[in-house]
Design a protein around this motif. Structure first.
Motif, PDB file in Angstrom:
ATOM      1  N   PHE A  35      32.183  37.845  29.859  1.00 25.29           N
ATOM      2  CA  PHE A  35      33.602  37.645  29.759  1.00 25.29           C
ATOM      3  C   PHE A  35      34.004  37.670  28.194  1.00 25.29           C
ATOM      4  CE2 PHE A  35      37.341  34.663  28.649  1.00 25.29           C
ATOM      5  CZ  PHE A  35      38.013  35.759  29.166  1.00 25.29           C
ATOM      6  N   PRO A  36      34.679  38.805  28.118  1.00 25.08           N
ATOM      7  CA  PRO A  36      34.585  38.811  26.372  1.00 25.08           C
ATOM      8  C   PRO A  36      35.929  38.808  25.768  1.00 25.08           C
ATOM      9  CG  PRO A  36      34.973  41.080  27.551  1.00 25.08           C
ATOM     10  CD  PRO A  36      34.928  39.955  28.573  1.00 25.08           C
ATOM     11  N   HIS A  73      44.521  32.802  30.064  1.00 24.16           N
ATOM     12  CA  HIS A  73      45.799  32.372  30.932  1.00 24.16           C
ATOM     13  C   HIS A  73      45.067  32.893  32.404  1.00 24.16           C
ATOM     14  CE1 HIS A  73      45.887  36.912  30.850  1.00 24.16           C
ATOM     15  NE2 HIS A  73      46.519  36.816  29.465  1.00 24.16           N
ATOM     16  N   HIS A 126      43.072  35.519  32.688  1.00 24.02           N
ATOM     17  CA  HIS A 126      41.843  35.821  32.261  1.00 24.02           C
ATOM     18  C   HIS A 126      41.056  34.987  33.257  1.00 24.02           C
ATOM     19  CE1 HIS A 126      43.765  36.052  28.329  1.00 24.02           C
ATOM     20  NE2 HIS A 126      42.899  36.924  28.289  1.00 24.02           N
ATOM     21  N   LYS A 176      41.074  35.373  36.509  1.00 24.27           N
ATOM     22  CA  LYS A 176      40.458  36.112  37.260  1.00 24.27           C
ATOM     23  C   LYS A 176      39.253  36.987  36.820  1.00 24.27           C
ATOM     24  CE  LYS A 176      40.846  39.216  40.613  1.00 24.27           C
ATOM     25  NZ  LYS A 176      41.420  39.798  41.803  1.00 24.27           N
ATOM     26  N   SER A 177      39.251  37.241  35.517  1.00 22.42           N
ATOM     27  CA  SER A 177      38.104  38.202  34.936  1.00 22.42           C
ATOM     28  C   SER A 177      36.805  37.074  35.249  1.00 22.42           C
ATOM     29  CB  SER A 177      38.459  38.665  33.749  1.00 22.42           C
ATOM     30  OG  SER A 177      37.293  39.083  33.100  1.00 22.42           O
ATOM     31  N   ILE A 236      32.762  44.939  33.176  1.00 24.96           N
ATOM     32  CA  ILE A 236      34.082  44.845  34.031  1.00 24.96           C
ATOM     33  C   ILE A 236      35.203  44.654  33.254  1.00 24.96           C
ATOM     34  CG2 ILE A 236      35.101  43.990  36.004  1.00 24.96           C
ATOM     35  CD1 ILE A 236      32.126  43.106  36.674  1.00 24.96           C
ATOM     36  N   THR A 280      39.613  46.017  32.648  1.00 21.09           N
ATOM     37  CA  THR A 280      40.880  46.371  33.508  1.00 21.09           C
ATOM     38  C   THR A 280      41.232  47.523  33.265  1.00 21.09           C
ATOM     39  OG1 THR A 280      42.211  45.347  31.743  1.00 21.09           O
ATOM     40  CG2 THR A 280      41.988  43.865  33.448  1.00 21.09           C
ATOM     41  N   PHE A 316      38.762  47.513  37.094  1.00 24.20           N
ATOM     42  CA  PHE A 316      39.564  46.788  38.416  1.00 24.20           C
ATOM     43  C   PHE A 316      41.108  46.593  37.917  1.00 24.20           C
ATOM     44  CE2 PHE A 316      40.066  42.254  37.477  1.00 24.20           C
ATOM     45  CZ  PHE A 316      39.434  41.990  36.467  1.00 24.20           C
ATOM     46  N   ARG A 352      44.185  44.745  36.753  1.00 26.41           N
ATOM     47  CA  ARG A 352      44.384  43.365  36.365  1.00 26.41           C
ATOM     48  C   ARG A 352      45.194  42.447  37.327  1.00 26.41           C
ATOM     49  NH1 ARG A 352      45.509  43.810  31.167  1.00 26.41           N
ATOM     50  NH2 ARG A 352      46.463  41.843  30.828  1.00 26.41           N
ATOM     51  N   LEU A 353      45.441  41.228  37.181  1.00 20.12           N
ATOM     52  CA  LEU A 353      46.101  40.468  37.801  1.00 20.12           C
ATOM     53  C   LEU A 353      47.470  40.151  37.292  1.00 20.12           C
ATOM     54  CD1 LEU A 353      46.548  37.972  39.995  1.00 20.12           C
ATOM     55  CD2 LEU A 353      45.891  36.339  38.143  1.00 20.12           C
ATOM     56  N   LYS A 406      48.895  37.443  25.683  1.00 19.08           N
ATOM     57  CA  LYS A 406      48.762  36.011  24.850  1.00 19.08           C
ATOM     58  C   LYS A 406      49.914  36.213  23.784  1.00 19.08           C
ATOM     59  CE  LYS A 406      44.374  36.950  24.751  1.00 19.08           C
ATOM     60  NZ  LYS A 406      42.961  37.166  24.067  1.00 19.08           N
TER      61      LYS A 406
END
Ligand code: ATP
Ligand code: MG
Length: 588
Positions: A40-41, A49, A52, A54-55, A241, A243, A284, A286-287, A296
């Motif tokens: 997760f970067p 939020h 994020h 979700k990721s 992975i 978005t 994938f 994004r949410l 942000k």
């Protein structure tokens, strides 16, 4: 889609999606030697939020499912915007969600893009030597002007500069001999590419600014596309992975790694050494949630302009905000799983997030009674001074939670809108002549009301039936309850109840798509998104410390805010109850 089960896959029937199919295929062909290593970067330029989340859930979830590793990597390539406050909050929020980068079988560790600056620079020098990168003297503005159109190639006057000259200039850029923006290092790819990302993208820009990690050591900073793939490669990430917006950056991601690998060999023989690892970028959708903004940048503006109390305002879609509101990590993970992973952009109804939260809190939150807008009830036939201690089931969903004793007396508070003097037909709550059940207590019948000079009802008088103790009608001759009441309402004993501050929240934005019509999301803020009340609550609630979940029966799930003080609790409403309970309790 392949559905071959993976030997590492968890037996729990998790929903399968296209990423599983890709990983399964890699495992079949042995592309990464059966390794799964995700990351997760975040860029530490704000708080995380729900997008994020979700990721994080996706990346950690895949590492866990396949017995792999998960890294937390701070993408700190932008010196001016990053703050240590954000770094610490991000670390904490990721752990809170359950993504253990720090310990446990899937912990890959914490990494910093800035730790790779030296290696990245060496790679860049190599690309210049290979004729795959050059120093360009154009300003950003000039580059945009010369970027061409789909049918007209871009122009780049310095792309044929000899490698030796570019090397010399790059070194001078690094040494700080040029002002901001004077030069860039660009990859030499294809000025006519229909994918504009490949029209000789910038790899380094000059920024004379101190960096939280590297101080003033650097004054050239790598651009995202150049940095990201090399970071992934150096960490041994298998599946990078991201978005969907990055889909047309993937050719660039691959180009950079291939360019580094050109002339390199598997065994390291030859002038350029050993090949570097080549991860697979996968995109994938994004949410997106309605009634909220997620960038942000937008969230920062809400904080800076004091439209909310901070990043952790319970109305914010930040992890901090959701935590303070009373969301649980379990509920956020369940939500992410529920919305699934696709390549189709869509907007998810925020109600699904709320539902996931209800589902979890229903199982774990103890129940209690509290009255938000108190109306006094006097029971005229109650023996003077008597206090009856009644059984209260703490959580009907959890037998182990047991019972608690709650005090009942002749003066109570009920919810103001549970009484109507002139009710419409289907009103089953308290009204003159009407009998209702006081939850866990007695049946009471309204006999009269008292009003003030303005005509407002100040007190409701009732009589109670001593044979209904516990809230059940006595059995008739056939053994069945002798009578039924349609309404059940909650209450607290006036002399025992404690005062509590209660904060009720509504959507932060009035419109489903803030700024959708006007482009100005600030204009769509809901001015009534916070309501603060003084409620009358069950006495034991006054002793709750901060950070506790409780269901106020019929009103919703609440969470004790950090502002709570001993004896002075502050409750945030996390989410209301489902309508079904309202119906059951006679609200309909
Ligand atoms: P924002 O635009 O909100 O600032 P960002 O993408 O710039 O978000 P980063 O810190 O760069 O934020 O993102 C870290 C990771 O989180 C990235 O891998 C990004 O793809 C992912 N991410 C960000 N927003 C979402 C979202 N809404 N849904 C899914 N993943 C997201
Ligand atoms: Mg970003």
């Amino acid at each position: 889609m392949t559905t071959t089960p993976n030997e590492h896959a968890s037996p729990a029937a998790k929903p399968r999606h296209f990423l599983h199919a890709i990983i399964d295929e890699h495992n079949k062909t042995g592309r990464f030697g059966n390794r799964v290593h995700t990351r997760f970067p975040p860029e530490p330029n704000g708080y995380l939020h729900i997008g994020h989340a979700k990721s994080i859930c996706l990346n950690y979830g895949l590492a866990a499912e396949y017995g792999g590793k998960f890294n937390l990597r701070f993408d700190d390539t932008n010196p001016s915007k990053e703050e240590i406050e954000y770094v610490n909050a991000i670390k904490d929020d990721v752990l809170w969600l359950g993504a253990r980068y720090d310990e446990g079988p899937h912990a890959g560790g914490v990494f910093w893009a800035s730790d790779y600056f030296e290696t990245m620079y060496e790679y860049a020098v190599e690309l210049v030597k290979k004729g795959k990168a050059y120093v360009c003297d154009l300003t950003g503005e000039e580059v945009s002007k010369l970027r061409g159109t789909p049918s007209v190639p871009a122009q780049s006057p310095h792309r044929d500069r000899p490698a030796a000259e570019s090397l010399d200039l790059l070194e001078k850029m690094r040494k700080g001999e040029f002002p901001n923006g004077a030069k860039t290092l660009r990859a030499k790819i294809d000025l006519a590419s229909p994918n504009f990302n490949l029209r000789d993208p910038v790899m380094y820009r000059i920024v004379h600014a101190a960096h939280h990690n590297t101080g003033t050591k650097w004054c050239i900073y790598p651009m995202y596309d150049w940095a990201h793939g090399t970071e992934d490669s150096l960490e041994g990430i298998t599946h990078s992975i991201c978005t969907l917006e990055f889909e047309n950056h993937r050719p660039l991601y691959d180009w950079f790694i291939n360019a580094i690998n050109e002339g390199r060999t598997d065994d390291g023989s030859g002038p350029w050494g050993k090949k570097i690892h080549h991860p697979q970028q996968i995109e994938f959708a994004r949410l997106n949630l309605n009634h909220t903004v997620m960038s942000k940048r937008f969230l920062l503006k809400l904080v800076q302009e004091k439209r909310v109390t901070g990043w952790d305002d319970p109305r914010m879609p930040t992890i901090r905000g959701l935590r303070r509101r009373g969301y649980t990590p379990e509920s956020i993970r369940a939500f992410c799983e529920d919305v699934g992973v696709t390549r189709q952009n869509s907007v998810i109804d925020i109600g699904r997030l709320e539902n996931a939260c209800r589902d979890h809190l229903n199982k774990v939150a103890p129940r209690a009674m509290a009255v938000l807008r108190p109306l006094k009830v006097v029971i005229d036939n109650w023996p003077a001074g008597k206090v009856d201690m009644l059984d209260f089931v703490i959580n009907p969903e959890d037998e182990g939670a047991g019972k608690r004793q709650i005090p009942f007396s002749g003066t109570l508070y009920i919810e103001h809108d549970d009484f109507m003097e002139n009710p419409p037909k289907k009103f089953f709550r308290l009204a003159p002549g009407n009998e209702v059940r006081l939850r866990w207590a007695y049946f009471v019948t309204c006999t009269s009301v008292e009003k003030d000079v303005a005509g407002n009802i100040t007190t409701v008088h009732c009589t109670y039936d001593p044979d209904t103790r516990g809230g059940d009608a006595p059995p008739g001759p056939d053994g069945k309850p002798s009578r039924k009441v349609k309404g059940t309402i909650h209450w607290v004993s006036a002399e025992h109840a404690a005062d509590a501050e209660v904060r009720l929240f509504d959507r932060l934005f009035k419109t489903e798509e803030p700024g959708g019509d006007t482009g100005d999301y600030m204009a769509d803020l809901n001015d009534n998104s916070l309501e603060v009340l003084t409620a009358k609550v069950d006495p034991h609630l006054a002793t709750l410390p901060a950070g506790e979940h409780v269901q106020f029966e019929r009103l919703g799930y609440f969470y004790t805010d950090p502002d709570s003080k001993p004896g002075k609790p502050v409750f945030n409403r996390t989410v209301t109850l489902k309508d079904t309970w309202a119906k059951e309790a006679g609200k309909g």
